[in-house]
Design a protein around this motif. Sequence first.
Motif, mmCIF file in Angstrom:
data_model
loop_
_atom_site.group_PDB
_atom_site.id
_atom_site.type_symbol
_atom_site.label_atom_id
_atom_site.label_comp_id
_atom_site.label_asym_id
_atom_site.label_seq_id
_atom_site.Cartn_x
_atom_site.Cartn_y
_atom_site.Cartn_z
ATOM 1 N N VAL A 65 41.782 22.427 66.284
ATOM 2 C CA VAL A 65 41.169 22.335 67.613
ATOM 3 C C VAL A 65 40.264 23.522 67.904
ATOM 4 C CG1 VAL A 65 43.084 20.964 68.489
ATOM 5 C CG2 VAL A 65 43.118 23.463 68.788
ATOM 6 N N GLY A 66 40.196 24.480 66.969
ATOM 7 C CA GLY A 66 39.290 25.605 67.141
ATOM 8 C C GLY A 66 39.826 26.645 68.085
ATOM 9 N N PHE A 67 39.048 26.960 69.114
ATOM 10 C CA PHE A 67 39.367 28.084 69.997
ATOM 11 C C PHE A 67 39.306 27.615 71.456
ATOM 12 C CE2 PHE A 67 37.177 29.456 66.150
ATOM 13 C CZ PHE A 67 38.107 30.320 65.590
ATOM 14 N N SER A 68 39.057 28.554 72.364
ATOM 15 C CA SER A 68 38.826 28.232 73.783
ATOM 16 C C SER A 68 39.997 27.496 74.423
ATOM 17 C CB SER A 68 37.556 27.388 73.942
ATOM 18 O OG SER A 68 36.456 27.985 73.320
ATOM 19 N N ASP A 69 41.210 27.801 73.994
ATOM 20 C CA ASP A 69 42.398 27.150 74.565
ATOM 21 C C ASP A 69 42.333 25.625 74.453
ATOM 22 O OD1 ASP A 69 43.543 29.609 75.353
ATOM 23 O OD2 ASP A 69 42.291 29.623 77.158
ATOM 24 N N ALA A 70 41.692 25.136 73.408
ATOM 25 C CA ALA A 70 41.607 23.691 73.200
ATOM 26 C C ALA A 70 43.008 23.108 72.999
ATOM 27 C CB ALA A 70 40.720 23.381 72.002
ATOM 28 N N GLN A 71 43.201 21.890 73.458
ATOM 29 C CA GLN A 71 44.499 21.240 73.381
ATOM 30 C C GLN A 71 44.635 20.471 72.063
ATOM 31 O OE1 GLN A 71 46.756 21.895 75.905
ATOM 32 N NE2 GLN A 71 45.059 23.264 76.457
ATOM 33 N N LEU A 72 45.871 20.227 71.662
ATOM 34 C CA LEU A 72 46.114 19.585 70.380
ATOM 35 C C LEU A 72 45.527 18.177 70.313
ATOM 36 C CD1 LEU A 72 49.760 20.679 69.486
ATOM 37 C CD2 LEU A 72 47.628 21.394 68.402
ATOM 38 N N ASP A 73 45.390 17.500 71.468
ATOM 39 C CA ASP A 73 44.808 16.163 71.419
ATOM 40 C C ASP A 73 43.301 16.195 71.186
ATOM 41 O OD1 ASP A 73 43.918 17.067 73.855
ATOM 42 O OD2 ASP A 73 44.845 15.480 75.046
ATOM 43 N N GLN A 74 42.721 17.419 71.080
ATOM 44 C CA GLN A 74 41.302 17.575 70.778
ATOM 45 C C GLN A 74 41.078 17.881 69.295
ATOM 46 O OE1 GLN A 74 40.899 20.617 73.960
ATOM 47 N NE2 GLN A 74 39.263 19.351 74.779
ATOM 48 N N TRP A 75 42.103 17.665 68.473
ATOM 49 C CA TRP A 75 42.063 17.923 67.027
ATOM 50 C C TRP A 75 40.965 17.085 66.377
ATOM 51 C CZ3 TRP A 75 42.329 15.712 62.317
ATOM 52 C CH2 TRP A 75 42.824 16.451 61.237
ATOM 53 N N ILE A 76 40.123 17.744 65.566
ATOM 54 C CA ILE A 76 39.071 17.036 64.824
ATOM 55 C C ILE A 76 38.986 17.605 63.416
ATOM 56 C CG2 ILE A 76 37.660 16.315 66.797
ATOM 57 C CD1 ILE A 76 35.943 18.764 66.444
ATOM 58 N N SER A 77 38.280 16.890 62.553
ATOM 59 C CA SER A 77 38.120 17.319 61.166
ATOM 60 C C SER A 77 37.143 18.483 61.049
ATOM 61 C CB SER A 77 37.632 16.148 60.317
ATOM 62 O OG SER A 77 37.553 16.513 58.961
ATOM 63 N N ASN A 78 36.157 18.559 61.973
ATOM 64 C CA ASN A 78 35.169 19.640 61.916
ATOM 65 C C ASN A 78 34.553 19.844 63.291
ATOM 66 O OD1 ASN A 78 33.461 21.324 59.813
ATOM 67 N ND2 ASN A 78 32.016 20.565 61.330
ATOM 68 N N GLY A 79 34.364 21.110 63.646
ATOM 69 C CA GLY A 79 33.701 21.452 64.895
ATOM 70 C C GLY A 79 33.009 22.797 64.774
ATOM 71 N N LEU A 80 32.177 23.129 65.756
ATOM 72 C CA LEU A 80 31.384 24.358 65.758
ATOM 73 C C LEU A 80 31.926 25.326 66.811
ATOM 74 C CD1 LEU A 80 28.772 25.846 64.720
ATOM 75 C CD2 LEU A 80 27.570 24.728 66.624
ATOM 76 N N ALA A 81 31.879 26.619 66.497
ATOM 77 C CA ALA A 81 32.354 27.635 67.435
ATOM 78 C C ALA A 81 31.591 28.935 67.220
ATOM 79 C CB ALA A 81 33.857 27.863 67.269
ATOM 80 N N GLU A 82 31.775 29.854 68.164
ATOM 81 C CA GLU A 82 31.229 31.205 68.073
ATOM 82 C C GLU A 82 32.384 32.192 68.082
ATOM 83 O OE1 GLU A 82 28.807 34.435 70.869
ATOM 84 O OE2 GLU A 82 29.010 32.342 71.507
ATOM 85 N N LEU A 83 32.323 33.191 67.204
ATOM 86 C CA LEU A 83 33.304 34.264 67.202
ATOM 87 C C LEU A 83 32.738 35.427 68.007
ATOM 88 C CD1 LEU A 83 34.360 33.934 63.485
ATOM 89 C CD2 LEU A 83 35.797 33.454 65.469
ATOM 90 N N ILE A 84 33.505 35.896 68.973
ATOM 91 C CA ILE A 84 33.034 36.877 69.936
ATOM 92 C C ILE A 84 33.801 38.178 69.764
ATOM 93 C CG2 ILE A 84 32.728 37.364 72.396
ATOM 94 C CD1 ILE A 84 32.825 34.276 72.805
ATOM 95 N N GLY A 85 33.073 39.304 69.810
ATOM 96 C CA GLY A 85 33.707 40.610 69.737
ATOM 97 C C GLY A 85 33.605 41.226 68.360
ATOM 98 N N THR A 86 34.252 42.368 68.220
ATOM 99 C CA THR A 86 34.269 43.124 66.968
ATOM 100 C C THR A 86 35.712 43.387 66.576
ATOM 101 O OG1 THR A 86 32.195 44.210 67.561
ATOM 102 C CG2 THR A 86 33.518 45.247 65.834
ATOM 103 N N PRO A 87 36.075 43.118 65.336
ATOM 104 C CA PRO A 87 37.463 43.347 64.933
ATOM 105 C C PRO A 87 37.884 44.792 65.216
ATOM 106 C CG PRO A 87 36.281 42.163 63.222
ATOM 107 C CD PRO A 87 35.262 42.618 64.228
ATOM 108 N N PRO A 88 39.105 44.993 65.707
ATOM 109 C CA PRO A 88 40.185 43.991 65.796
ATOM 110 C C PRO A 88 40.208 43.171 67.089
ATOM 111 C CG PRO A 88 41.034 46.155 66.356
ATOM 112 C CD PRO A 88 39.591 46.360 65.969
ATOM 113 N N ASN A 89 39.209 43.365 67.939
ATOM 114 C CA ASN A 89 39.184 42.648 69.216
ATOM 115 C C ASN A 89 38.219 41.467 69.128
ATOM 116 O OD1 ASN A 89 40.910 44.636 70.568
ATOM 117 N ND2 ASN A 89 39.145 45.993 70.392
ATOM 118 N N VAL A 90 38.749 40.333 68.698
ATOM 119 C CA VAL A 90 37.929 39.154 68.437
ATOM 120 C C VAL A 90 38.550 37.933 69.107
ATOM 121 C CG1 VAL A 90 36.913 37.686 66.655
ATOM 122 C CG2 VAL A 90 37.257 40.108 66.202
#
Length: 352
Positions: A74-99
């Motif tokens: 389901v990726g990120f953004s507090d997505a719910q399990l019923d939003q499960w997909i085979s592939n999706g797009l996201a952005e990683l925000i911040g600099t490790p270790p704060n990501v």
Amino acid sequence: NGTMSDKEIASQELLVVLILAWGSWAFGQDYPQSPIIADIVIEDTRDISFGDGDNFPMTWADDGKLYTMYCDGVGFSDAQLDQWISNGLAELIGTPPNVDGKNIPSPDMEFEGGGRRGRKASGLVCIKGVLYALVRNLKADGTGTSLFWSTDKGKSWIEAEWNWPEIGLADWLNMGQDYDENKDGYAYLVAHNGDDAYKIYDSFMMARVPIDRIREVDAYDYFAGWDGTQPLWSKDLSDRQPVFSAPGKCYRPNLVYNPGIQRYLLITLPWDRTGNHDRYLGIFDAPDPWGPWTIAAEKTDFDEARYHPRIPSKWISGDGLTFWYNFSVLERGDKTRYRFNLEKAVIKLREQ
């Protein structure tokens, strides 16, 4: 009578062939230690573990963002399990270790199915502001790869009219932000040397293409071996030769350029669903995308079945001596969900 029978002659000829083949195999796999890197020390922590997915190809784009695909989750953004997909797009925000991560609506790249039956990206690169994705599972049996591209950062995607049924899984070489570390005008991909995304192979193959002709199938060259110290390239995929070989250890490669030390880093980590395979992580380095490869670090003592490690260009330090790498692994206590994990690594150089 002192002469050999046809059967004896055939047996001796076969023995010679086997000896020559073994010598070629042994030479091809006996990589020397890196002349530049003495070791890579990995912190071995699971402190940074978030998101949901088992495969995260990443690229550092011209707009400064670090884009990723998430697969079978389901990726990120507090997505719910019923939003499960085979592939999706996201952005990683911040600099490790704060990501953290944020899902990006991308209807043309949101596939259903899961596992072998679902399309999913295995490689992502941004070149001149365009996102190019290598998407595997062309067929429902987990074989084949095709090319997609987006000129609007994932709002829409176009799939090429051609594909590679012979290539099971491929990943793009990433070189800095928007591919700006590249000097020869080529984009490179490294891939399973076979058609299955779920099989551990004995070698990887490589292709290159001029960066202004990525969408043209006839523009691709395939690594075809060596002429002395010079690489050979062929327009014919059937002429391909292994660009890297390690029997039983070639699975889901990642290739990145480290400009701080001017070396290419290739990662491989075998995995199977049972978790009973050898625990092995290999990081190899070379002066060019095609080699010659040397051993930067090999690790066999981690206790979990980790999955598809990657080094994002954006998270390599300016001096090249520190990077953060990603891998997926099942959440502790929950054997149904994979997480996005990060660990810090420090490169120790040899004394010159």
